[in-house]
Design an enzyme around this catalytic site. Structure first.
Site, PDB file in Angstrom:
ATOM      1  N   HIS A 186      20.533  -3.166   4.007  1.00 38.26           N
ATOM      2  CA  HIS A 186      20.280  -2.483   2.749  1.00 38.26           C
ATOM      3  C   HIS A 186      18.817  -2.626   2.315  1.00 38.26           C
ATOM      4  CE1 HIS A 186      24.155  -0.942   1.511  1.00 38.26           C
ATOM      5  NE2 HIS A 186      24.733  -2.065   1.944  1.00 38.26           N
TER       6      HIS A 186
ATOM      7  N   ARG B  33      29.446   9.702  23.892  1.00 37.34           N
ATOM      8  CA  ARG B  33      27.990   9.750  23.952  1.00 37.34           C
ATOM      9  C   ARG B  33      27.439   8.631  24.830  1.00 37.34           C
ATOM     10  NH1 ARG B  33      28.168  11.632  18.301  1.00 37.34           N
ATOM     11  NH2 ARG B  33      27.332  13.757  18.302  1.00 37.34           N
TER      12      ARG B  33
ATOM     13  N   ARG C 251      25.163   9.225  28.201  1.00 36.05           N
ATOM     14  CA  ARG C 251      23.861   8.553  28.339  1.00 36.05           C
ATOM     15  C   ARG C 251      23.675   7.982  29.743  1.00 36.05           C
ATOM     16  NH1 ARG C 251      24.227   5.115  23.998  1.00 36.05           N
ATOM     17  NH2 ARG C 251      23.575   6.847  22.657  1.00 36.05           N
ATOM     18  N   TYR C 252      24.768   7.540  30.373  1.00 36.15           N
ATOM     19  CA  TYR C 252      24.621   6.816  31.645  1.00 36.15           C
ATOM     20  C   TYR C 252      25.210   7.540  32.850  1.00 36.15           C
ATOM     21  CZ  TYR C 252      23.410   3.012  28.530  1.00 36.15           C
ATOM     22  OH  TYR C 252      22.802   2.262  27.568  1.00 36.15           O
TER      23      TYR C 252
ATOM     24  N   GLY D 197      27.033   1.157  19.590  1.00 34.13           N
ATOM     25  CA  GLY D 197      28.009   2.252  19.629  1.00 34.13           C
ATOM     26  C   GLY D 197      29.386   1.801  20.060  1.00 34.13           C
TER      27      GLY D 197
END
Length: 459
Positions: free
Chosen positions: A242, A356, A360-361, A422
């Site tokens: 924050h 996702r 990516r891989y 993620g």
């Protein structure tokens, strides 16, 4: 005080052994008392004559085989063995005859005077067996032993049965006394590992004051300390996230003002600052999402969600992004209709993070395959599998993939833009839905992430 549980176990088994030993002695005592009582009612000589008469009757009606059966039955019930001896000095059941008894029989067979041969004492004991000659029924008092008394089934069985029941009951109660709190501790450790840090078990131990109760109190103390430490860590992460939002927002405002003054001229340094600010903003957003998920123990809102339709929508959006990197996302056998009770935005976020990560891989010119089916190994569960065609991960990293900030390769993750959050967010979201997520390497290359969701949450 240090061995209270030890003494309970020791004394319980010791008492059980004493019960068995006492049962044996009680059986022998009862049998001897019964024998003495019979002797008072009927003298041994009268009982002997009764058996002789029974043997003669059996021999007359059933012959030698019936006599053998009768003799076996008598041997099972009488503590004093009765031998049926022929003229050759052999027992009908081939039992051993002591030398003392053999000498006594020889003396009884010899008449005192030739004129008294017909009135020899042995004549009254003779049993005529048709076709098998004469036999002499003789009690063998010297063969009466404790082992023989205890081997009589009707003598030893009742006390032993009582002792077995009592000792079995003692052991059953002891086993329950020991295993019930251990099962509570085991369940508590499983729930604690699943994220229920507020669980305590000492209050379930009642008035126990032994090692198990001490272990429960130690568990509660450990759980309390871990809850404080993890709570502090989560609070710190949330506070820092924050606090970072404010200077980041001011940085982006300042960046926009600089671009306005330069009348939107291209500047590589400013572009770099803007790119890094966006990445930092994305990281802070993921951190806040992770802390919110970890602070929740159950779903705050749920509704019926069609998992197949949700997967199709996630795959369509992800495929649009993947094609820009020469990759694609496919759904395989996605015709299954399955509706569960779930938080749709949270479940969507979990699925998007997994897909996702696979995009990516996975290697270029390959696809990410998404399948939905009923779990063949766990009835009542849905199985969502997201499989890529990349290099996979080392086996020792499979169980760590869903931990925050875990990266298989730092250089590769920096290049791909990943933060290691993620899959951690996906794991917390799936857990809140009562599901399980796991990863495994495929034999022919690539990584598969399996998400199992329970159908019993569907209304």
């Amino acid at each position: 005080m240090m061995n209270r549980l030890f003494w309970k176990i020791f004394l319980s088994f010791w008492i059980s052994l004493i019960l068995f030993a006492g049962a044996g002695l009680l059986a022998a005592s009862l049998f001897l008392e019964r024998t003495h009582a019979q002797d008072e009612i009927e003298s041994p000589r009268d009982r002997h004559l009764t058996y002789i008469n029974e043997a003669r009757l059996v021999a007359k009606i059933e012959g030698i085989e019936g006599l053998k059966s009768w003799l076996k039955k008598l041997d099972r019930t009488e503590a004093i063995p009765f031998l049926l001896i022929d003229r050759a000095g052999k027992d009908l059941l081939d039992r051993p005859i002591s030398s003392h008894l053999a000498e006594r029989l020889d003396r009884r067979r010899k008449p005192r005077r030739p004129t008294d041969e017909r009135r020899s004492p042995g004549r009254r004991d003779l049993i005529q067996v048709p076709g098998a000659g004469e036999y002499l029924l003789v009690p063998n008092f010297q063969a009466v032993t404790l082992n023989r008394v205890l081997s009589r089934p009707r003598v030893i069985a009742p006390p032993v049965i009582v002792a077995a029941i009592v000792s079995g009951l003692v052991c059953f109660l002891l086993a329950g006394y020991l295993t019930r709190p251990i099962r509570r501790l085991s369940n508590a450790t499983h729930q604690f590992a699943a994220g229920n840090l507020s669980l305590r078990v000492a209050s379930t131990m009642g008035r126990r004051r032994d090692e198990v109760a001490d272990l429960a109190r130690d568990f509660d103390h450990m759980a309390e300390r871990l809850q404080i430490l993890i709570g502090s860590q989560k609070q710190l992460l949330s506070d820092v996230s924050h606090e970072l939002r404010s200077p980041l927002a001011r940085l982006q405002v300042a960046l926009g003002l600089v671009r306005q003054r330069q009348q939107h001229q291209t500047n590589a340094e400013l572009d770099r600052i803007e790119h890094e600010a966006e990445r930092l903003n994305e990281l802070i957003g993921q951190l806040l999402s992770l802390t919110r998920l970890e602070s929740n123990t159950q779903l705050t809102h749920s509704e019926p969600v069609d998992v197949a339709a949700l997967l199709a929508e996630v795959a369509e959006n992800a495929d649009f992004e993947a094609r820009a990197a020469n990759r694609q996302v496919r759904t395989i056998n996605n015709s299954l209709s399955a509706t569960i009770e779930a938080n749709e935005p949270l479940l969507r976020s979990a699925l998007e993070n997994v897909v996702r990560n696979a995009i990516r891989y996975t290697d270029e010119n390959t696809s990410v395959d998404i399948t939905l089916q009923h779990d063949p190994e766990h009835p009542g569960w849905l199985l969502v599998q997201v499989r890529d065609h990349g290099p996979g991960v080392p086996d020792d990293m499979l169980t760590k993939l869903f931990e925050p900030f875990v990266r298989v390769g730092d250089a590769r993750d920096r290049e791909s833009g990943g933060y290691g959050l993620g899959l951690a967010i996906a794991e917390r979201a799936i857990h809140l839905h009562g599901g399980v997520i796991s990863a495994s390497n495929e034999p022919n290359g690539g990584l598969s992430v399996r998400i199992r969701l329970p159908l019993n949450q569907a209304k």
